[in-house]
Design an enzyme around this catalytic site. Structure first.
Site, PDB file in Angstrom:
ATOM      1  N   CYS A 178      63.786  67.453  94.428  1.00  0.00           N
ATOM      2  CA  CYS A 178      63.972  67.788  93.009  1.00  0.00           C
ATOM      3  C   CYS A 178      65.081  66.941  92.414  1.00  0.00           C
ATOM      4  O   CYS A 178      65.985  67.440  91.760  1.00  0.00           O
ATOM      5  CB  CYS A 178      64.257  69.275  92.841  1.00  0.00           C
ATOM      6  SG  CYS A 178      65.467  69.916  93.985  1.00  0.00           S
TER       7      CYS A 178
ATOM      8  N   SER B 291      71.401  60.241 115.664  1.00  0.00           N
ATOM      9  CA  SER B 291      72.483  60.783 114.841  1.00  0.00           C
ATOM     10  C   SER B 291      73.048  62.029 115.509  1.00  0.00           C
ATOM     11  O   SER B 291      72.289  62.924 115.899  1.00  0.00           O
ATOM     12  CB  SER B 291      71.911  61.134 113.460  1.00  0.00           C
ATOM     13  OG  SER B 291      72.867  61.864 112.725  1.00  0.00           O
ATOM     14  N   GLY B 292      74.379  62.101 115.605  1.00  0.00           N
ATOM     15  CA  GLY B 292      75.021  63.208 116.322  1.00  0.00           C
ATOM     16  C   GLY B 292      74.696  64.582 115.766  1.00  0.00           C
ATOM     17  O   GLY B 292      74.406  65.514 116.518  1.00  0.00           O
ATOM     18  N   HIS B 293      74.711  64.705 114.435  1.00  0.00           N
ATOM     19  CA  HIS B 293      74.639  66.061 113.873  1.00  0.00           C
ATOM     20  C   HIS B 293      73.247  66.679 113.945  1.00  0.00           C
ATOM     21  O   HIS B 293      73.064  67.839 113.592  1.00  0.00           O
ATOM     22  CB  HIS B 293      75.180  66.088 112.437  1.00  0.00           C
ATOM     23  CG  HIS B 293      74.338  65.447 111.391  1.00  0.00           C
ATOM     24  ND1 HIS B 293      73.652  66.190 110.464  1.00  0.00           N
ATOM     25  CD2 HIS B 293      74.084  64.163 111.106  1.00  0.00           C
ATOM     26  CE1 HIS B 293      73.017  65.360 109.641  1.00  0.00           C
ATOM     27  NE2 HIS B 293      73.259  64.131 110.012  1.00  0.00           N
TER      28      HIS B 293
ATOM     29  N   ASN C  76      60.626  63.763 110.254  1.00  0.00           N
ATOM     30  CA  ASN C  76      61.571  64.847 109.992  1.00  0.00           C
ATOM     31  C   ASN C  76      60.957  66.025 109.244  1.00  0.00           C
ATOM     32  O   ASN C  76      61.431  67.147 109.342  1.00  0.00           O
ATOM     33  CB  ASN C  76      62.791  64.325 109.226  1.00  0.00           C
ATOM     34  CG  ASN C  76      62.441  63.377 108.114  1.00  0.00           C
ATOM     35  OD1 ASN C  76      61.764  62.379 108.326  1.00  0.00           O
ATOM     36  ND2 ASN C  76      62.869  63.696 106.912  1.00  0.00           N
TER      37      ASN C  76
HETATM   38  N1  PLP Z   1      66.384  59.416 110.083  1.00  0.00           N
HETATM   39  C1  PLP Z   1      65.779  60.613 110.093  1.00  0.00           C
HETATM   40  C2  PLP Z   1      64.383  60.732 110.609  1.00  0.00           C
HETATM   41  C3  PLP Z   1      66.447  61.742 109.618  1.00  0.00           C
HETATM   42  O1  PLP Z   1      65.842  62.931 109.617  1.00  0.00           O
HETATM   43  C4  PLP Z   1      67.779  61.587 109.132  1.00  0.00           C
HETATM   44  C5  PLP Z   1      68.502  62.732 108.559  1.00  0.00           C
HETATM   45  O2  PLP Z   1      67.907  63.673 108.052  1.00  0.00           O
HETATM   46  C6  PLP Z   1      68.349  60.315 109.162  1.00  0.00           C
HETATM   47  C7  PLP Z   1      67.629  59.255 109.644  1.00  0.00           C
HETATM   48  C8  PLP Z   1      69.740  60.080 108.660  1.00  0.00           C
HETATM   49  O3  PLP Z   1      70.716  60.506 109.580  1.00  0.00           O
HETATM   50  P1  PLP Z   1      72.218  60.679 109.101  1.00  0.00           P
HETATM   51  O4  PLP Z   1      72.291  61.934 108.313  1.00  0.00           O
HETATM   52  O5  PLP Z   1      73.016  60.752 110.361  1.00  0.00           O
HETATM   53  O6  PLP Z   1      72.563  59.473 108.306  1.00  0.00           O
END
Ligand code: PLP
Length: 397
Positions: free
Chosen positions: A333, A207-209, A159
């Site tokens: 932070c 994840s949807g969002h 991410n």
């Molecule tokens: N895994 C990764 C690689 C992510 O970037 C995120 C959210 O930033 C998540 C899991 C968590 O997803 P959610 O916000 O739907 O719990």
């Protein structure tokens, strides 16, 4: 342009696309029936959920269907974090004689926090290191996975840097010792090709969002032959694998978002990479002492992690915010100590660079005009912050 928000934080969350919003809207005030109800008003909603399930399956390349044509490998959850937790908990429950989990040092807290909790309960957790490009140490992975390992969980793409991991090879290593394999594909889904059959993963989270559906819906893919023990127990929803009345509108939205992502994937990849490359080209040409983090030859097309050396990322973000530009930093932070993130630390990025790291993450909603605007405002911001930075002044000493 100055007043319009420029949103370059799409790995944090994305805008719900108008088509997606339109698809979910009827499920609030008109088609609000409970899919578990016997009457047709609710029952017809259940059919729509199955349609959404198929669309999610198609984005992931999950081809298995039961005799009624239902994509039963797809379980709807509340978010990526729940999906990650459910995969880990199920692996531990279904292979109780195995007491070890192998993961990477750069996973999301959805994985790492859950594993920390299991570690306290006696499960051995091994984190495979990455090199300075964020690439996984595959030799170490091969050494660590053994007959005591119940699960290997490695994210599809990181991410923070966008670095993509060799998921097919990782799954093969896990399977060679009889372990299950899970991948957190939250950042990969909708951005690059995903094929659960070709890669042979057992579990996969999305994840949807993160792909233009709303917050509050996720998916856990569970390969057909794999035993699954649910984390959330309740009613018979999701074929007894995830209790709780379905978040119908968001599930419909996720189905639509997956349909759009699949239809536009190839074109969008090219478009996003062209935006990202233009940003990096201008920043590299116009600002001294920067570094671009991650595996540049193998990363998500939408993500650019740039370290502006000798200054604080938080200060850069504050100045960008004054120009209505949203991005995020590579620091956590939480305790006020502005520690660089665990991902940058695992990559051994020097402190002077890690502290000044900004993640720009793009989506199809961004434009080249916005890229140029950000590239215009950055050089004076960086110059001004360096003027007052003691680290900049002393950089060669
Ligand atoms: N895994 C990764 C690689 C992510 O970037 C995120 C959210 O930033 C998540 C899991 C968590 O997803 P959610 O916000 O739907 O719990």
């Amino acid at each position: 342009m100055e007043n319009k928000v420029i949103y370059f934080d799409n790995n944090a969350t994305t805008q719900v696309l108008p088509e997606v919003f339109e698809a979910m809207a009827p499920y609030f005030c008109e088609r609000y029936g409970n899919p578990s109800s016997i009457h047709r008003f609710g029952g017809s909603v259940a059919a729509d959920i199955e349609n959404a399930r198929c669309k999610v399956a198609e984005l992931l390349g999950a081809t298995a269907r039961d005799k009624d044509g239902i994509a039963t490998e797809i379980i709807f959850t509340s978010c990526g974090t729940e999906s990650d937790n459910a995969a880990i908990n199920s692996a531990i429950a279904t292979l109780p004689e195995r007491r070890k989990i192998v993961t990477s040092a750069v996973e999301h807290p959805g994985i790492l926090s859950c594993l920390k909790n299991w570690e306290r309960k006696g499960i051995e957790v091994v984190k495979i290191p990455v090199n300075h490009l964020g690439q996984l140490d595959m030799e170490c992975l091969k050494r660590e996975v053994d007959e005591n390992t119940c699960l290997v969980t490695i994210m599809w793409a990181n991410n923070e840097t966008g670095t993509i991991f060799p998921i097919k090879e990782c799954a093969a290593i896990a399977h060679s010792k009889g372990a299950l394999f899970h991948t957190d594909a939250v950042q990969a889904a909708g951005k690059i090709d995903i094929d659960v059959v070709d890669t042979d993963v057992d579990f996969l989270s999305i994840s949807g969002h993160k792909l233009h559906a709303p917050k509050g819906v996720g998916v856990l893919y569970v390969k057909r032959q794999i035993r699954f023990m649910p984390t959330i127990l309740g009613g018979h929803q999701e074929r007894l694998r995830r209790g709780g009345t379905e978040n119908v509108a968001s599930i419909i939205a996720l189905g639509k978002a997956c349909e759009l992502a699949k239809a536009n994937l190839a074109a969008e990849q090219l478009y996003l990479a062209s935006l990202r490359d233009h940003l990096e080209k201008r920043v590299s040409a116009e600002i001294p002492c920067i570094r671009i983090n991650g595996d540049l030859a193998n990363r998500l097309p939408n993500t650019s992690s740039i370290s502006f050396e000798y200054i604080e990322g938080e200060s850069i973000l504050m100045f960008l915010d004054m120009h209505n530009i949203c991005a995020s930093s590579g620091s956590a932070c939480t305790t006020g100590s502005l520690e660089p993130s665990h991902v940058l630390r695992a990559m051994d990025i020097p402190y002077t660079a890690a502290h000044g790291t900004i993640r720009f993450s793009l989506s199809r909603c961004n434009t080249m005009e916005e890229i140029d605007r950000v590239a215009d405002v950055l050089p004076p911001i960086i110059a001004r912050l360096r003027e007052i930075s003691p680290y900049w002044e002393n950089r060669d000493k």
